[in-house]
Structures are given as C-alpha cells and as structure tokens.
Design an enzyme around this catalytic site. Structure first.
Site, PDB file in Angstrom:
ATOM      1  N   CYS A   1      22.881 -38.117 -22.963  1.00 36.59           N
ATOM      2  CA  CYS A   1      23.299 -36.936 -23.727  1.00 36.59           C
ATOM      3  C   CYS A   1      24.476 -36.248 -23.028  1.00 36.59           C
ATOM      4  CB  CYS A   1      22.128 -35.962 -23.888  1.00 36.59           C
ATOM      5  SG  CYS A   1      21.766 -34.996 -22.402  1.00 36.59           S
TER       6      CYS A   1
ATOM      7  N   ASN B   1      11.959 -38.974 -18.554  1.00 36.54           N
ATOM      8  CA  ASN B   1      12.072 -37.638 -19.162  1.00 36.54           C
ATOM      9  C   ASN B   1      10.744 -36.896 -19.014  1.00 36.54           C
ATOM     10  OD1 ASN B   1      11.067 -39.536 -21.065  1.00 36.54           O
ATOM     11  ND2 ASN B   1      11.644 -38.248 -22.782  1.00 36.54           N
TER      12      ASN B   1
ATOM     13  N   GLU C   1      17.764 -39.363 -17.079  1.00 31.71           N
ATOM     14  CA  GLU C   1      18.961 -39.552 -16.242  1.00 31.71           C
ATOM     15  C   GLU C   1      19.072 -38.454 -15.196  1.00 31.71           C
ATOM     16  OE1 GLU C   1      18.699 -39.654 -19.504  1.00 31.71           O
ATOM     17  OE2 GLU C   1      20.305 -40.795 -20.465  1.00 31.71           O
TER      18      GLU C   1
ATOM     19  N   CYS D   1      15.953 -34.703 -19.061  1.00 31.31           N
ATOM     20  CA  CYS D   1      16.173 -36.106 -19.410  1.00 31.31           C
ATOM     21  C   CYS D   1      15.907 -37.008 -18.202  1.00 31.31           C
ATOM     22  CB  CYS D   1      17.612 -36.331 -19.852  1.00 31.31           C
ATOM     23  SG  CYS D   1      18.051 -35.561 -21.409  1.00 31.31           S
TER      24      CYS D   1
HETATM   25  N1  THU Z   1      16.217 -38.059 -23.527  1.00 26.46           N
HETATM   26  C1  THU Z   1      16.461 -38.596 -22.296  1.00 26.46           C
HETATM   27  O1  THU Z   1      15.631 -38.499 -21.386  1.00 26.46           O
HETATM   28  N2  THU Z   1      17.632 -39.256 -22.117  1.00 26.46           N
HETATM   29  C2  THU Z   1      18.544 -39.516 -23.098  1.00 26.46           C
HETATM   30  O2  THU Z   1      19.545 -40.156 -22.831  1.00 26.46           O
HETATM   31  C3  THU Z   1      18.318 -39.005 -24.457  1.00 26.46           C
HETATM   32  C4  THU Z   1      17.177 -38.083 -24.615  1.00 26.46           C
HETATM   33  C5  THU Z   1      14.923 -37.405 -23.751  1.00 26.46           C
HETATM   34  C6  THU Z   1      14.941 -35.917 -23.899  1.00 26.46           C
HETATM   35  C7  THU Z   1      13.680 -35.682 -24.708  1.00 26.46           C
HETATM   36  O3  THU Z   1      12.567 -35.658 -23.818  1.00 26.46           O
HETATM   37  C8  THU Z   1      13.552 -36.925 -25.563  1.00 26.46           C
HETATM   38  O4  THU Z   1      14.354 -37.912 -24.933  1.00 26.46           O
HETATM   39  C9  THU Z   1      13.994 -36.734 -27.001  1.00 26.46           C
HETATM   40  O5  THU Z   1      15.278 -36.227 -27.062  1.00 26.46           O
END
Ligand code: THU
Length: 135
Positions: free
Chosen positions: A89, A45, A58, A56
């Site tokens: 998400c 992320n 992913e 994110c």
């Molecule tokens: N986040 C991800 O990278 N993947 C997920 O599946 C859930 C959330 C990140 C987004 C943000 O940078 C941090 O986690 C908090 O939400």
C-alpha cells in the site's frame, strides 16, 4: 540476490502469513525483507477492533528489521491468499523508501506461488525529497 536467498525470502513471507491476525478483513498477508548484510526479517498484518490501527505485514517486517539495528533493504517479498498479485500500500511504499532505493527488488507472490519481480523505483517513482530532515 542469489537463488537460495531468494527462495528463503519467499518462504519466510509465506510462513509469516500463517500468523496473520486479520479477524476483520480475513485478508492474510505475509512479508519478508532481506537486509544489506543478508539477514531476513518477516511480519504479518495485525488488525485491531479500532480498524484504522491495523498494521500491514510489510511495515511489521520492516519495523522488526529496524529494531534489530538494520538500515538497508535489498529485497521485499509480499504474499496473500489471493491468486492475483498484491502490491504494498502507499503507506508501506513510503516506509520501504526510508531504507530502500529504486533498484530494490519487490517480489510479489500469489497463493499459488506465482512470482513477479518489480523494481521499487517502478512502483514508487517519486519519493518525497525529505533528506534535509536527516541533517
Ligand atoms: N495489508 C497488508 O498487510 N499489506 C498489503 O500490502 C495490503 C494490505 C493488510 C492490511 C489489512 O490488515 C488487510 O491487509 C486488508 O487491507
């Protein structure tokens, strides 16, 4: 997916977490995707001072896969520093659905390397029917 690939995919997600840029949430996430032809792409992320611009792990991994010209996701691995499983998400599920199917394996990995496998169709059962847009 054979056991070697599975282990490699998990390791790549864990390694990707190390480069997470998350100074605002302090929530590190790493992800890796396995393509139809056995290649692995990973991502972390990446946050921004304009909070809503965070991407994110992913989607970071998937966009790198797409940039490399790959179009089929066989498995996704996601990990964080939590002792519980985190799942992609809603936005990431939509993006996964572009390149995956209901049988695509989603591997969830905790900080302590507990692993849970779920089929994508279980966590995103009714993708919007936008096939027409491809024509
Ligand atoms: N986040 C991800 O990278 N993947 C997920 O599946 C859930 C959330 C990140 C987004 C943000 O940078 C941090 O986690 C908090 O939400």
């Amino acid at each position: 997916m054979n056991n070697d690939l599975r282990a490699e995919l998990i390791q790549r997600a864990i390694r990707a977490k190390e480069t997470s840029y998350s100074p605002y949430s302090k929530f590190r996430v790493g992800a890796a995707v396995l393509t139809g032809d056995g290649e692995i792409f990973s991502g972390c992320n990446v946050e921004n001072a304009s909070y809503g611009l965070a991407i994110c792990a992913e989607r970071n991994a998937i966009f790198q896969m797409a940039f490399a010209g790959k179009r089929k996701i066989v498995a996704v691995a996601v990990t964080s520093d939590e002792t519980t499983f985190i799942t992609p998400c809603g936005a990431c599920r939509q993006v996964i659905s572009e390149f995956a199917g209901p049988g695509t394996e989603i591997l969830l990995i905790t900080k302590n390397k507990k692993i849970k496998s779920v089929k994508f169709g279980k966590i995103f059962p009714a993708p919007p029917s936008l096939e027409k847009l491809k024509k």
